[in-house]
Design a protein around this motif. Structure first.
Motif, PDB file in Angstrom:
ATOM      1  N   UNK A  54      18.539  39.266  37.252  1.00  0.00           N
ATOM      2  CA  UNK A  54      19.764  38.813  36.728  1.00  0.00           C
ATOM      3  C   UNK A  54      20.623  39.934  36.942  1.00  0.00           C
ATOM      4  N   UNK A  55      21.788  39.575  37.926  1.00  0.00           N
ATOM      5  CA  UNK A  55      22.955  40.500  38.251  1.00  0.00           C
ATOM      6  C   UNK A  55      24.094  40.301  37.560  1.00  0.00           C
ATOM      7  N   UNK A  56      24.494  39.036  36.867  1.00  0.00           N
ATOM      8  CA  UNK A  56      25.642  38.577  36.261  1.00  0.00           C
ATOM      9  C   UNK A  56      25.292  37.270  35.593  1.00  0.00           C
ATOM     10  N   UNK A  57      26.154  36.992  34.489  1.00  0.00           N
ATOM     11  CA  UNK A  57      26.207  35.847  34.177  1.00  0.00           C
ATOM     12  C   UNK A  57      27.578  35.649  33.302  1.00  0.00           C
ATOM     13  N   UNK A  58      28.242  34.474  33.412  1.00  0.00           N
ATOM     14  CA  UNK A  58      29.365  34.179  32.825  1.00  0.00           C
ATOM     15  C   UNK A  58      29.661  32.738  32.354  1.00  0.00           C
ATOM     16  N   UNK A  59      30.512  32.530  31.265  1.00  0.00           N
ATOM     17  CA  UNK A  59      30.831  31.080  30.981  1.00  0.00           C
ATOM     18  C   UNK A  59      32.414  31.154  31.219  1.00  0.00           C
ATOM     19  N   UNK A  60      33.013  32.691  31.739  1.00  0.00           N
ATOM     20  CA  UNK A  60      34.539  32.795  31.715  1.00  0.00           C
ATOM     21  C   UNK A  60      34.919  33.177  33.356  1.00  0.00           C
ATOM     22  N   UNK A  61      34.311  34.175  33.689  1.00  0.00           N
ATOM     23  CA  UNK A  61      34.441  34.767  35.258  1.00  0.00           C
ATOM     24  C   UNK A  61      33.314  35.393  35.665  1.00  0.00           C
ATOM     25  N   UNK A  62      32.724  34.650  36.749  1.00  0.00           N
ATOM     26  CA  UNK A  62      31.562  35.441  37.464  1.00  0.00           C
ATOM     27  C   UNK A  62      32.215  36.640  38.444  1.00  0.00           C
ATOM     28  N   UNK A  63      31.815  37.806  38.409  1.00  0.00           N
ATOM     29  CA  UNK A  63      32.179  38.689  39.424  1.00  0.00           C
ATOM     30  C   UNK A  63      31.014  39.519  39.768  1.00  0.00           C
ATOM     31  N   UNK A  64      30.957  39.381  41.202  1.00  0.00           N
ATOM     32  CA  UNK A  64      30.029  40.018  42.142  1.00  0.00           C
ATOM     33  C   UNK A  64      30.300  40.437  43.363  1.00  0.00           C
ATOM     34  N   UNK A  65      29.383  41.565  43.720  1.00  0.00           N
ATOM     35  CA  UNK A  65      29.634  42.043  45.031  1.00  0.00           C
ATOM     36  C   UNK A  65      29.004  41.485  46.134  1.00  0.00           C
ATOM     37  N   UNK A  66      28.081  40.497  45.838  1.00  0.00           N
ATOM     38  CA  UNK A  66      27.020  39.871  46.962  1.00  0.00           C
ATOM     39  C   UNK A  66      26.764  38.741  46.754  1.00  0.00           C
ATOM     40  N   UNK A  86      29.114  38.115  48.924  1.00  0.00           N
ATOM     41  CA  UNK A  86      30.185  38.622  49.126  1.00  0.00           C
ATOM     42  C   UNK A  86      31.076  38.946  47.848  1.00  0.00           C
ATOM     43  N   UNK A  87      32.133  39.831  48.119  1.00  0.00           N
ATOM     44  CA  UNK A  87      32.951  40.169  46.753  1.00  0.00           C
ATOM     45  C   UNK A  87      33.747  38.991  46.291  1.00  0.00           C
ATOM     46  N   UNK A  88      33.376  38.668  44.834  1.00  0.00           N
ATOM     47  CA  UNK A  88      34.050  37.445  44.523  1.00  0.00           C
ATOM     48  C   UNK A  88      34.136  37.467  43.046  1.00  0.00           C
ATOM     49  N   UNK A  89      35.385  36.875  42.586  1.00  0.00           N
ATOM     50  CA  UNK A  89      35.666  36.520  41.231  1.00  0.00           C
ATOM     51  C   UNK A  89      35.926  35.034  41.129  1.00  0.00           C
ATOM     52  N   UNK A  90      35.029  34.375  40.376  1.00  0.00           N
ATOM     53  CA  UNK A  90      34.918  33.077  40.363  1.00  0.00           C
ATOM     54  C   UNK A  90      35.259  32.761  38.929  1.00  0.00           C
ATOM     55  N   UNK A  91      36.481  31.982  38.637  1.00  0.00           N
ATOM     56  CA  UNK A  91      36.736  31.563  37.208  1.00  0.00           C
ATOM     57  C   UNK A  91      36.014  30.469  37.246  1.00  0.00           C
ATOM     58  N   UNK A  92      35.150  30.424  35.968  1.00  0.00           N
ATOM     59  CA  UNK A  92      34.290  29.360  35.725  1.00  0.00           C
ATOM     60  C   UNK A  92      35.046  27.867  35.480  1.00  0.00           C
ATOM     61  N   UNK A  93      36.303  27.930  34.842  1.00  0.00           N
ATOM     62  CA  UNK A  93      37.027  26.865  34.787  1.00  0.00           C
ATOM     63  C   UNK A  93      37.318  26.232  36.287  1.00  0.00           C
ATOM     64  N   UNK A  94      37.312  26.981  37.409  1.00  0.00           N
ATOM     65  CA  UNK A  94      37.565  26.276  38.793  1.00  0.00           C
ATOM     66  C   UNK A  94      36.243  25.516  39.146  1.00  0.00           C
ATOM     67  N   UNK A  95      35.199  25.497  38.330  1.00  0.00           N
ATOM     68  CA  UNK A  95      34.141  24.731  38.897  1.00  0.00           C
ATOM     69  C   UNK A  95      33.544  23.932  37.713  1.00  0.00           C
TER      70      UNK A  95
END
Length: 195
Positions: free
Chosen positions: A170-182, A184-193
């Protein structure tokens, strides 16, 4: 009255050969040769498993993820839904969303190989809970797929894993915003999905 021959009625797919199911000796070739009217199936150690139809909420999350990837992923990636992954000769999976390496894919195919997959996503539903949480990650890891996301519903929560020493960490988890470097670099607001 006409003397034209009546075309034969197409028979619906009768399902997998029960004898071969008991022997667990179905192969990828059997899956690839299924008729067009056959339901989606996964091959688990030589046994064909019919994939249950997703719920509306499940479909919405998958569609929103696909759309988010389409808008935000770099051009070297291509998102896909309802595309299978050929794991080995007796194992296939039908993930909910894939992020594929664009230069390696065959757009005419219903299946990808593990080397074509940058990220595989499973949206967990009550009927697929055990398989999505326990079985599929082991198969994807064994196939060498570097990134795996598990999406829990109600509320939507994404768990992101990376392949480390043959297993997922596990490298990240979120119910608000998922931020990852691989991958690709991303900031995924969970509300968008979230439907």
């Amino acid at each position: 009255m006409s003397a034209e021959a009546v075309p034969p009625q197409r028979q619906p797919w009768p399902g997998p050969d029960l004898r071969r199911q008991r022997l667990a000796n179905h192969t990828v070739e059997d899956v690839l040769s299924l008729p067009d009217d056959a339901p989606r199936v996964e091959l688990r150690d030589g046994v064909m498993i019919v994939v249950p139809s997703p719920t509306i909420g499940h479909q919405e999350i998958s569609s929103l993820l696909w759309h988010w990837f389409r808008r935000h992923a770099p051009l070297e990636f291509r998102p896909s839904v309802a595309t299978g992954v050929l794991i080995d000769a007796v194992q296939t999976f039908e993930p909910d969303v894939l992020l594929l390496h664009r230069e390696t894919i065959n757009v005419e195919s219903h299946y990808s190989t593990p080397d074509q997959v940058a990220l595989v996503v499973e949206v967990v539903s009550p009927s697929t809970r055990r398989r999505d949480r326990l079985e599929k990650p082991v198969g994807y890891a064994a196939a060498g797929i570097r990134h795996f996301w598990r999406v829990e519903q109600d509320p939507v929560h994404i768990y992101a894993y990376e392949l480390v020493d043959g297993g997922y960490q596990l490298v990240a988890d979120s119910a608000d915003e998922l931020v990852l470097a691989k991958p690709f670099e991303l900031r995924l607001p969970i509300r968008d999905v979230t439907p």
